[in-house]
Design a protein around this motif. Structure first.
Motif, short mmCIF file in Angstrom:
data_model
loop_
_atom_site.label_atom_id
_atom_site.label_comp_id
_atom_site.label_asym_id
_atom_site.label_seq_id
_atom_site.Cartn_x
_atom_site.Cartn_y
_atom_site.Cartn_z
N GLU A 59 0.85 -1.18 0.00
CA GLU A 59 0.00 0.00 0.00
C GLU A 59 0.88 1.23 0.00
O GLU A 59 1.78 1.36 0.85
N ASN A 118 -4.49 5.02 -2.04
CA ASN A 118 -5.74 5.47 -1.43
C ASN A 118 -6.40 6.51 -2.31
O ASN A 118 -5.75 7.39 -2.86
N GLU A 150 -7.79 1.84 -3.05
CA GLU A 150 -8.43 1.69 -1.74
C GLU A 150 -9.40 2.84 -1.52
O GLU A 150 -9.00 4.01 -1.53
N ASP A 180 -11.48 0.23 2.14
CA ASP A 180 -10.61 0.53 3.28
C ASP A 180 -11.44 0.74 4.54
O ASP A 180 -12.61 1.12 4.46
N LYS A 201 -10.66 -4.42 3.70
CA LYS A 201 -9.63 -4.22 4.73
C LYS A 201 -10.31 -3.99 6.08
O LYS A 201 -11.05 -3.01 6.26
MG MG Z 1 -5.58 2.58 2.83
#
Ligand code: MG
Ligand code: C2E
Ligand code: MG
Ligand code: MG
Length: 286
Positions: A59, A118, A150, A180, A201
């Motif tokens: 990530e 993200n 994400e 996320d 996640k």
């Molecule tokens: Mg994230």
């Protein structure tokens, strides 16, 4: 343009708010400068298969290396970036930086299966995101499934119609989608019904005391069962202890991410981590 907006706001503020507003405007100008200049860095944190120990993914997490104030964590400037709209330019930088890095790792035989970035709700609510993803993929020539986005759950709910549409279009591009902080948003779970989500996640707040707090353990079990029945992989965030990892493995969670394996690392260090791990067989498919 920001200055004009600022002037408009300042007129109605009391003196102490004026100081805060001024500080905000100054920070906003600095952030704009940081995005255009060379002050942002993308750090990377490994996502590890709980059974094989393989580094399956990474990530990317942005950091701001401020010339005077040192390293500023994203929690201190992403909200401002979202409110000011700067997150669109920042998001473009993150996408292109990650895709170029994926390309470098692919060429070196070091790329894990995928690398995530993200994406903010503000990006998702604008058509520009699709163009930006397409552009980053075209520019670097990486296979779309190497890139994962994400998306925070609460964001999906903000503007339902537009968000569903954007997710479907991203899905059609072939990039991977990850939700996320799963379990923390005002979830209707409706998007799970509409769009194939590759990964959920589990938020750090559920993972932290999963071995001792029975209600958190129940929530984690439920998320794993739900995700697996929908064909999604499950990543536990913020895994710091071997006990947490063992517990999550026993619950058939797929991947872990957290300080137990590694903190987010700058590119040179994560590249060394990837070479050392040697867990990524040279990709012969391309
Ligand atoms: Mg994230
Ligand atoms: P996130 O996407 O949920 O990222 C996970 C956060 O948990 C990261 O914080 C990471 O450093 C931290 N973390 C990882 N392992 C552990 C652990 O074992 N223990 C603890 N206590 N923390 C751990 P970070 O890097 O400060 O990022 C915070 C948030 O800022 C991210 O949460 C994400 O929402 C946002 N963010 C970061 N980079 C970007 C970006 O490029 N674009 C956007 N829009 N948001 C970003
Ligand atoms: Mg996360
Ligand atoms: Mg999270």
């Amino acid at each position: 343009q920001a200055k004009q907006q600022g002037r408009g706001i300042l007129r109605f503020f009391s003196p102490e708010l004026t100081d805060r507003a001024k500080a905000r405007l100054a920070l906003e100008a600095e952030l704009r400068h940081a995005i255009e200049g060379d002050e942002l860095r993308l750090y990377y944190q490994p996502q590890t298969d709980l059974v094989s120990g393989e580094t399956v993914g990474l990530e990317g997490l942005v950091r701001w290396h401020h010339p005077e104030r040192g390293m500023i964590p994203p929690g201190d400037f992403i909200p401002l970036a979202e409110e000011s709209g700067l997150v669109v330019a920042l998001g473009d930088w993150v996408l292109h930086t990650a895709c170029r890095q994926i390309k470098t790792w692919l060429d070196a035989g070091l790329a894990p299966r995928r690398t995530a970035v993200n994406v903010s709700a503000v990006q998702l609510s604008r058509d520009h995101l699709i163009e930006s993803v397409k552009h980053a993929l075209r520019e670097t020539g990486i296979p779309p499934e190497r890139l994962e986005l994400e998306i925070t759950e609460s964001f999906v709910i903000a503007d339902r119609e537009q968000s569903f549409k954007a997710l479907a279009e991203l899905r059609a591009l072939g990039v991977r989608l990850s939700i996320d902080d799963f379990g923390t948003g005002y979830s209707s779970l409706a998007y799970l019904q509409h769009i194939e989500i590759h990964e959920l996640k589990i938020d750090i707040s559920f993972v932290r005391d999963v071995t001792t707090n029975t209600s958190n353990a129940s929530i984690v079990k439920a998320i794993i069962a739900l995700g697996h029945s929908l064909g999604s992989e499950i990543v536990a965030e913020g895994v710091e202890t071997q006990a947490q990892a063992d517990y999550l493995r026993a619950l058939h969670c797929d991947l872990m991410q957290g300080y137990l394996v590694s903190r987010p690392l700058p590119v040179e260090e994560i590249t060394r981590f990837l070479s050392r791990a040697g867990a990524t067989p040279r990709d012969t498919s391309r």
